[in-house]
Design an enzyme around this catalytic site. Structure first.
Site, PDB file in Angstrom:
ATOM      1  N   ARG A  51       0.973  -1.227   0.070  1.00 54.77           N
ATOM      2  CA  ARG A  51      -0.209  -0.102  -0.156  1.00 54.77           C
ATOM      3  C   ARG A  51       0.698   1.209  -0.155  1.00 54.77           C
ATOM      4  O   ARG A  51       1.887   1.264   0.360  1.00 54.77           O
ATOM      5  CB  ARG A  51      -0.853   0.072   1.196  1.00 54.77           C
ATOM      6  CG  ARG A  51      -1.710  -1.268   1.760  1.00 54.77           C
ATOM      7  CD  ARG A  51      -2.001  -0.967   3.147  1.00 54.77           C
ATOM      8  NE  ARG A  51      -2.741  -2.310   3.508  1.00 54.77           N
ATOM      9  CZ  ARG A  51      -3.178  -2.475   4.624  1.00 54.77           C
ATOM     10  NH1 ARG A  51      -3.147  -1.590   5.581  1.00 54.77           N
ATOM     11  NH2 ARG A  51      -3.581  -3.841   4.903  1.00 54.77           N
ATOM     12  N   ASP A  53       0.188   5.225   1.570  1.00 51.27           N
ATOM     13  CA  ASP A  53      -0.922   6.303   2.216  1.00 51.27           C
ATOM     14  C   ASP A  53      -1.267   7.384   1.383  1.00 51.27           C
ATOM     15  O   ASP A  53      -0.868   7.711   0.330  1.00 51.27           O
ATOM     16  CB  ASP A  53      -0.008   6.834   3.516  1.00 51.27           C
ATOM     17  CG  ASP A  53      -0.145   5.981   4.557  1.00 51.27           C
ATOM     18  OD1 ASP A  53      -0.821   4.936   4.427  1.00 51.27           O
ATOM     19  OD2 ASP A  53       0.490   5.915   5.464  1.00 51.27           O
ATOM     20  N   TYR A 111      12.505   3.411  -2.012  1.00 48.86           N
ATOM     21  CA  TYR A 111      11.618   4.625  -1.744  1.00 48.86           C
ATOM     22  C   TYR A 111      12.543   5.706  -2.078  1.00 48.86           C
ATOM     23  O   TYR A 111      13.742   5.863  -1.355  1.00 48.86           O
ATOM     24  CB  TYR A 111      11.156   4.538  -0.370  1.00 48.86           C
ATOM     25  CG  TYR A 111       9.686   3.823  -0.117  1.00 48.86           C
ATOM     26  CD1 TYR A 111       8.688   4.216  -0.461  1.00 48.86           C
ATOM     27  CD2 TYR A 111       9.983   2.398   0.261  1.00 48.86           C
ATOM     28  CE1 TYR A 111       7.327   3.229  -0.450  1.00 48.86           C
ATOM     29  CE2 TYR A 111       8.828   1.816   0.219  1.00 48.86           C
ATOM     30  CZ  TYR A 111       7.535   2.182   0.107  1.00 48.86           C
ATOM     31  OH  TYR A 111       6.581   1.189   0.293  1.00 48.86           O
ATOM     32  N   ARG A 198       9.046   7.495   6.204  1.00 52.52           N
ATOM     33  CA  ARG A 198       8.781   9.066   6.680  1.00 52.52           C
ATOM     34  C   ARG A 198       9.252   9.091   8.242  1.00 52.52           C
ATOM     35  O   ARG A 198       9.426  10.276   8.343  1.00 52.52           O
ATOM     36  CB  ARG A 198       7.022   8.995   6.874  1.00 52.52           C
ATOM     37  CG  ARG A 198       6.593   9.035   5.215  1.00 52.52           C
ATOM     38  CD  ARG A 198       5.284   9.086   5.186  1.00 52.52           C
ATOM     39  NE  ARG A 198       4.377  10.134   5.879  1.00 52.52           N
ATOM     40  CZ  ARG A 198       3.048  10.038   6.198  1.00 52.52           C
ATOM     41  NH1 ARG A 198       2.394   9.257   5.857  1.00 52.52           N
ATOM     42  NH2 ARG A 198       2.566  10.952   7.200  1.00 52.52           N
TER      43      ARG A 198
END
Lengths: 256, 256
Positions: A51, A53, A111, A198
């Site tokens: 997933r 966000d 990422y 994050r």
């Protein structure tokens, strides 16, 4: 029936995240809606590498789905793109073995997190990077990053809401570089926990601001508790950049 | 009462253009709303260098307004920014002579138009550039541009809805360059008519596609009729880049 692997990019700004939810605009929802139309009302479920966000972007998300349709490979991208909104882009569709799984077969993910540091707020980057106009000690951030490489229990660097039990992951690479007006954080690892990138970026920025010491990172890892790490950086700077399915050691570009 | 000159940038994607309109979200509407709050309900009208259409962006729009407030110069940007939505950014606020006028004192303007040429649709550029994935003869575009330099009646290159009578303008510079993954058209002139840059770009792209001949440009200018020029390129590639108020010959960077 054949299984197709599909690579896609999306601007996450106007989505309530990747995963389908009732009455929300989601990437999965748009994909399944497009496939429903293409299959004349037959439901086709899609499986993603993972997933993302709300507000988080993808440059190289991967999904798979099964279809009875006999559409030549190169036509699939166009057929899907035509039925999708323009904040999703189909990059490639390829036929794969019926045993391929977009989530279970992942060997590594990359990422990236983009920060812009100019003093003035930039309306063109507001949805695509984190505005952090403060002084940063890049050398300290790089030094702190070295403590995060390798195999660790990343419990301190994931949301307390994380449901998975095993929080041990291997971080292959962390790169901090200036690119195209952005400060770019690049992470390659065998798996990432909920909010992990994050929280890593939020913590590293606090190291750069001298609010967390470089030498504290091993202790934060050892605590295995979210409250000891730094802030969670906002979603709009985050990009799921690439998903790897091969043996990562030999084939991933840039992985040391 | 003092007169302030304000430079601002905006992402035009979510605005129905610059100019205020009832029940529409406009840049002028947001600016006047912010000033209304700052002046405790007193109406403050803003005057811009010119309008921009729905979806068109600005990197350097200029406005002026009069205010009785005694706020130190450097605080004005922050005071305004706090009251504005994040798709508008205040770049600078400076005190000017009470005779300064953001529209009437313009000596030149620079517009840029961004095109991206990759085959795949890019969700991150869809609102910020025109997707034109076709082959282009750049040399032909440059040759055609040379015919547009200097003083011309640009009637063929403005919307038929244009209200101004005098359609003679001087084009100081047209540059066509690759920059940061974009094909960039750069126009500097003493004034631009309604839709002029978009029609110029649409026509030049048709020259690049060999649908309009380089040698036809003087004839199109001579016709003084919109129907002879090419298509109007879409708004999202267009940026009001800079507004000049000085004697342009000596002070504008890049003007030959």
């Amino acid at each position: 029936m054949q299984r197709l692997k599909c690579e896609l990019a999306y601007d996450g700004s106007a989505f309530s995240g990747y995963q389908i939810q009732p009455n929300k605009r989601t990437v999965q929802g748009e994909l399944e809606q497009a496939l429903l139309k293409l299959h004349k009302g037959q439901v086709v479920k899609v499986y993603a590498s993972g997933r993302t966000d709300a507000g988080v972007h993808a440059r190289g998300q991967v999904i798979h789905f099964d279809t009875p349709l006999q559409i030549p490979g190169e036509r699939w991208s166009v057929a899907l793109q035509t039925l999708l909104p323009d904040d999703i882009s189909i990059l490639a569709v390829t036929k794969v073995a019926p045993t391929f799984h977009a989530r279970f077969d992942v060997t590594a993910k990359e990422y990236r997190y983009l920060v812009y540091r100019e003093q003035a707020h930039d309306p063109f980057r507001r949805n695509f990077a984190y505005h952090y106009p403060y002084s940063i000690d890049i050398a300290a951030i790089k030094a702190a990053s070295r403590h995060l490489l390798g195999v660790h229990d990343f419990s301190s660097f994931c949301s307390a809401k994380t449901e998975v039990e095993d929080k041990v992951r291997e971080m292959y690479e962390i790169e901090v570089m200036e690119d195209g007006g952005f400060l770019v954080f690049r992470f390659v690892g065998n798996g990432f926990l909920y909010n992990m990138v994050r929280i890593l970026v939020g913590t590293l920025l606090q190291v750069g601001a001298e609010k967390i010491a470089v030498a504290d990172i091993p202790a934060i890892l050892a605590k295995k508790n979210r409250i000891y790490a730094g802030k969670t950086a906002p979603p709009q700077g985050l990009y799921l950049w690439k998903v790897f399915y091969e043996s990562c050691i030999t084939t991933c570009p840039g992985v040391k």
